[in-house]
Write an enzyme that holds these catalytic residues in place. Structure first.
Site, short mmCIF file in Angstrom:
data_model
loop_
_atom_site.label_atom_id
_atom_site.label_comp_id
_atom_site.label_asym_id
_atom_site.label_seq_id
_atom_site.Cartn_x
_atom_site.Cartn_y
_atom_site.Cartn_z
N TYR A 158 -13.01 -7.15 4.93
CA TYR A 158 -11.80 -7.43 4.06
C TYR A 158 -11.51 -8.72 3.76
O TYR A 158 -11.40 -9.54 4.74
CB TYR A 158 -10.51 -6.62 4.81
N TYR A 182 0.67 -1.04 -0.04
CA TYR A 182 -0.13 0.16 0.01
C TYR A 182 1.00 1.23 0.11
O TYR A 182 0.43 2.26 0.77
CB TYR A 182 -0.93 0.01 1.30
N LYS A 198 -2.93 -16.65 7.05
CA LYS A 198 -2.04 -15.95 8.09
C LYS A 198 -1.49 -16.85 9.30
O LYS A 198 -0.45 -17.32 8.94
CB LYS A 198 -3.08 -15.11 8.74
C1 LIG Z 1 -5.16 -10.85 5.37
C2 LIG Z 1 -6.49 -11.32 5.07
C3 LIG Z 1 -7.03 -11.87 3.85
C4 LIG Z 1 -5.90 -11.78 2.63
O1 LIG Z 1 -4.80 -12.66 2.91
P1 LIG Z 1 -3.57 -12.46 2.27
O2 LIG Z 1 -2.69 -13.65 2.71
O3 LIG Z 1 -2.91 -11.13 2.65
O4 LIG Z 1 -3.69 -12.57 0.78
C5 LIG Z 1 -8.28 -12.29 3.55
N1 LIG Z 1 -9.19 -12.52 4.50
C6 LIG Z 1 -8.66 -11.93 5.63
C7 LIG Z 1 -9.88 -11.95 6.74
C8 LIG Z 1 -7.67 -11.48 6.21
O5 LIG Z 1 -7.41 -11.15 7.21
#
Ligand SMILES: *Cc1c(COP(=O)(O)O)cnc(C)c1O
Length: 445
Positions: free
Chosen positions: A150, A18, A280
């Site tokens: 998100y 970003y 994650k």
């Molecule tokens: C971080 C996140 C994503 C995207 O994951 P990336 O590994 O960054 O592509 C999707 N959904 C949620 C809820 C997230 O916190």
């Protein structure tokens, strides 16, 4: 290379998340990390070491250089770090998928491994669209979500991010138009608002003919605004989706593996989705790994169709090194904390409540909220990221605020003293930007 040379080259060559190119702010250079501490190449605000309040974007739940995870990586390296997944398989992936099916909510039987959270969301959506295609219902290709979400940065994932925060206007005509419900009413303990439940139900009913799936982050919305809602809304979604023939996707990329106080946020509601995304913390923050799980019904629907395969296959699918570390991370989570992971999350939750509670009285603080190992200060203005980061560093803490939010999602191994320090860092960050709000200027993570 000297730190100054590294910084110059970084600015010249390296695009950061970003950020513009060349970069306008100099990232701190991390030399190494251990436990909950990041060691910097040179001191910032007099500190060479910072306690990590971010778990590296919520992934490093067991901290850095964890002996069990390090050992799993070494053992896997000694066999192979990677092998393709088409036509080949290996113990680390098989064990991981079996494990995930065991520990996730009932009914999720099959696992598709991929390399990042956004891709796991793409795969989840592809599964749902293809399920309805196979069922002879090609008109069911839209998605419904609630605002404030998100789900990642790839285009289909972007289409279900919050339409205001997700820069939908910039991508008008590019992003598919999805159906948005209002923001879920705030508060994990707030109870279910019958009006909002009826709104969800009515919207799903009205669009059922064109909806492939509903996708939400259960219980805690992350990068879309760090908001919590009552688990009862998940039951509302589950029953509306089942009644109207719409699939339900839970994106547990941020909430999975204990973060909200339940192993998966869906467990707060006792509800199973048809499809679930994990990422994650899956590989303990060591490597990029994600997974999309689905029910037997979704899998057999797809596999019984005219196109009887899921046409997706990342090059690094099922990466053995990542899978081996993920297995170790799950071992540590489920068996490595003497009092159980639940006790650690409860301890951290109590520490965050004590440490952040007084911040409610700070100038410019609009809300303080804590759920599990997530602590959030919402300001009544945009954060001055540079000032906030410096103020936290002065307290010996690494934070990365965004928009109007200063928050922490500490590693589960954070001791009580370090936790107090993190809370002091969060408060210092809020104070630092109480004076100089930067209104109206868009800032992102
Ligand atoms: C971080 C996140 C994503 C995207 O994951 P990336 O590994 O960054 O592509 C999707 N959904 C949620 C809820 C997230 O916190």
């Amino acid at each position: 290379m000297l730190p100054a040379e590294l910084s110059d080259l970084d600015r010249k060559r390296v695009w950061h998340p970003y950020a513009p190119m060349p970069g306008t702010s100099a990232p701190l250079i991390v030399e190494s990390a251990s436990g909950v501490r990041l060691r910097l190449a040179e001191p910032v605000e007099g500190r060479r070491e910072l306690v990590d309040g971010m778990s590296s974007w919520w992934a490093a739940i067991h901290g850095y250089r964890h002996p069990v995870l390090d050992e799993a990586a070494r053992a896997q390296l000694a066999r192979m770090s990677h092998v393709m997944f088409g036509g080949l398989t290996h113990g680390s992936a098989v064990r991981l998928c079996d494990r995930l099916a065991e520990i996730t909510p009932a009914g999720l039987e099959h696992v598709f491994l991929c390399d990042s959270g956004s891709v796991s969301v793409e795969v989840a959506i592809k599964m749902c669209l293809q399920y309805w295609l196979s069922a002879g219902r090609p008109g069911k290709r839209k998605l419904l979500t609630w605002r404030g979400g998100y789900h990642g940065d790839t285009f289909m994932a972007m289409s279900v991010c919050d339409p205001d925060g997700g820069m939908h206007r910039a991508w008008d005509g590019v992003l598919p138009r999805q159906v948005f419900a209002d923001l879920p009413p705030a508060g994990f303990d707030a109870g279910v608002d019958p009006g909002y439940a009826a709104h969800l139900d009515a919207l799903i009913e009205a669009h059922a003919g064109e909806l492939a799936a509903v996708i939400v982050e259960p219980v805690a919305q992350g990068a879309g605004g760090m908001r919590f809602h009552h688990p009862g809304y998940l039951r509302v979604l589950r029953s509306a989706c089942s009644q109207r023939g719409v699939l339900l996707i839970f994106d547990e990329i941020a909430t999975g593996f204990g973060r909200t106080g339940a192993l998966f946020a869906a467990d707060h509601a006792g509800v199973s989705p048809d499809v679930m995304c994990l990422g994650k913390a899956l590989a303990g923050g060591y490597l990029s790994l994600a997974a999309t799980l689905c029910t037997a019904e979704v899998a057999s629907g797809i596999s019984g169709g005219d196109l009887p395969v899921l046409a997706h296959g990342p090059t690094f699918m099922g990466n053995p090194l990542a899978c081996a570390i993920a297995n170790a991370a799950i071992d540590v989570l489920l068996g490595g904390y003497p009092g159980g992971w639940q006790a650690e999350i409860a301890r951290i939750e109590a520490g965050l409540r004590t440490g952040l509670g007084p911040a409610a009285d700070l100038p410019g603080v609009a809300d303080v909220r804590v759920l599990g190992a997530v602590g959030v200060l919402q300001l009544d203005h945009q954060v001055d990221i540079a000032a906030a980061t410096r103020a936290a560093a002065r307290e010996g803490v690494w934070l990365r605020p965004f928009r109007d939010l200063i928050y922490t999602m500490p590693p589960y191994v954070t001791g009580d003293e370090d936790l107090s320090r993190i809370c002091a860092g969060v408060q210092a960050a809020a104070l630092a930007c109480a004076q100089g709000p930067q209104r109206g200027k868009p800032q992102v993570s």
